[in-house]
Design an enzyme around this catalytic site. Structure first.
Site, PDB file in Angstrom:
ATOM      1  N   ILE A  32      45.203  45.808  42.772  1.00 51.55           N
ATOM      2  CA  ILE A  32      45.127  46.883  41.780  1.00 51.55           C
ATOM      3  C   ILE A  32      43.865  47.731  41.960  1.00 51.55           C
ATOM      4  O   ILE A  32      43.812  48.873  41.488  1.00 51.55           O
ATOM      5  CB  ILE A  32      45.194  46.273  40.354  1.00 51.55           C
ATOM      6  N   HIS A 101      44.329  32.866  46.434  1.00 47.32           N
ATOM      7  CA  HIS A 101      44.803  34.126  47.008  1.00 47.32           C
ATOM      8  C   HIS A 101      43.921  34.514  48.176  1.00 47.32           C
ATOM      9  O   HIS A 101      42.739  34.180  48.230  1.00 47.32           O
ATOM     10  CB  HIS A 101      44.825  35.254  45.960  1.00 47.32           C
TER      11      HIS A 101
HETATM   12  P1  5GP Z   1      39.034  37.566  43.548  1.00 48.06           P
HETATM   13  O1  5GP Z   1      37.815  38.286  43.045  1.00 48.06           O
HETATM   14  O2  5GP Z   1      39.481  36.509  42.570  1.00 48.06           O
HETATM   15  O3  5GP Z   1      38.886  37.045  44.942  1.00 48.06           O
HETATM   16  O4  5GP Z   1      40.169  38.649  43.653  1.00 48.06           O
HETATM   17  C1  5GP Z   1      41.012  38.988  42.601  1.00 48.06           C
HETATM   18  C2  5GP Z   1      41.662  40.305  42.953  1.00 48.06           C
HETATM   19  O5  5GP Z   1      42.742  40.503  42.071  1.00 48.06           O
HETATM   20  C3  5GP Z   1      40.741  41.510  42.813  1.00 48.06           C
HETATM   21  O6  5GP Z   1      40.634  42.181  44.066  1.00 48.06           O
HETATM   22  C4  5GP Z   1      41.423  42.358  41.746  1.00 48.06           C
HETATM   23  O7  5GP Z   1      41.316  43.744  42.006  1.00 48.06           O
HETATM   24  C5  5GP Z   1      42.855  41.877  41.796  1.00 48.06           C
HETATM   25  N1  5GP Z   1      43.562  41.985  40.544  1.00 48.06           N
HETATM   26  C6  5GP Z   1      43.116  41.612  39.307  1.00 48.06           C
HETATM   27  N2  5GP Z   1      44.054  41.829  38.379  1.00 48.06           N
HETATM   28  C7  5GP Z   1      45.129  42.348  39.037  1.00 48.06           C
HETATM   29  C8  5GP Z   1      46.426  42.769  38.608  1.00 48.06           C
HETATM   30  O8  5GP Z   1      46.793  42.713  37.423  1.00 48.06           O
HETATM   31  N3  5GP Z   1      47.262  43.246  39.565  1.00 48.06           N
HETATM   32  C9  5GP Z   1      46.913  43.324  40.877  1.00 48.06           C
HETATM   33  N4  5GP Z   1      47.816  43.821  41.725  1.00 48.06           N
HETATM   34  N5  5GP Z   1      45.700  42.920  41.318  1.00 48.06           N
HETATM   35  C10 5GP Z   1      44.826  42.442  40.404  1.00 48.06           C
END
Ligand code: 5GP
Ligand code: ZN
Length: 115
Positions: A32, A101
């Site tokens: 997103i 992820h």
């Molecule tokens: P992390 O910081 O946990 O490695 O990555 C989480 C990712 O999830 C971030 O890059 C963030 O932009 C993405 N993200 C968070 N909420 C959403 C959402 O509701 N939809 C999508 N498509 N991505 C999300």
């Protein structure tokens, strides 16, 4: 599926996302808040909180995630130019969403070390 897990809900179709690939083991969808021209998140359908929770029986899932990344790279014509596959683990790793992820990033020159 874990209660109130954002990525479990995306995998189940309960929260919309721009899905670019899905099968019985994994789902891939556009981030997103993209950090590169291509920024796809590849997740297991199984709720795994993070890297520390991966067990040997998840090996097929991890292999599939790598296969999806390789296929994406070929489809996007970046397999030769390059791309990055990233997992962030816990606070110091920068993990915000507690469902395993991998970030597939491509379309620009990546820097090292990461921030
Ligand atoms: P992390 O910081 O946990 O490695 O990555 C989480 C990712 O999830 C971030 O890059 C963030 O932009 C993405 N993200 C968070 N909420 C959403 C959402 O509701 N939809 C999508 N498509 N991505 C999300
Ligand atoms: Zn989950």
């Amino acid at each position: 599926m874990a209660d109130n897990c954002l990525f479990c809900k995306i995998a189940a179709g309960e929260i919309p996302a721009q899905i670019v690939y899905q099968d019985e083991l994994v789902v891939a969808f556009n981030d997103i808040d993209p950090q590169a021209p291509v920024h796809v998140l590849i997740i297991p359908r199984k709720h795994i909180a993070g890297m520390n929770d991966v067990v040997a029986e998840d090996s097929c899932i991890l292999m599939r995630i790598h296969q999806v990344a390789i296929d994406l790279a070929r489809q996007l014509n970046v397999a030769e130019s390059g791309y990055r596959l990233v997992n962030n683990c816990n606070d110091d790793g920068g993990q915000a969403v507690p469902h395993l992820h991998y970030h597939f990033l491509a379309g620009r020159k990546m820097t090292w070390p990461p921030g």
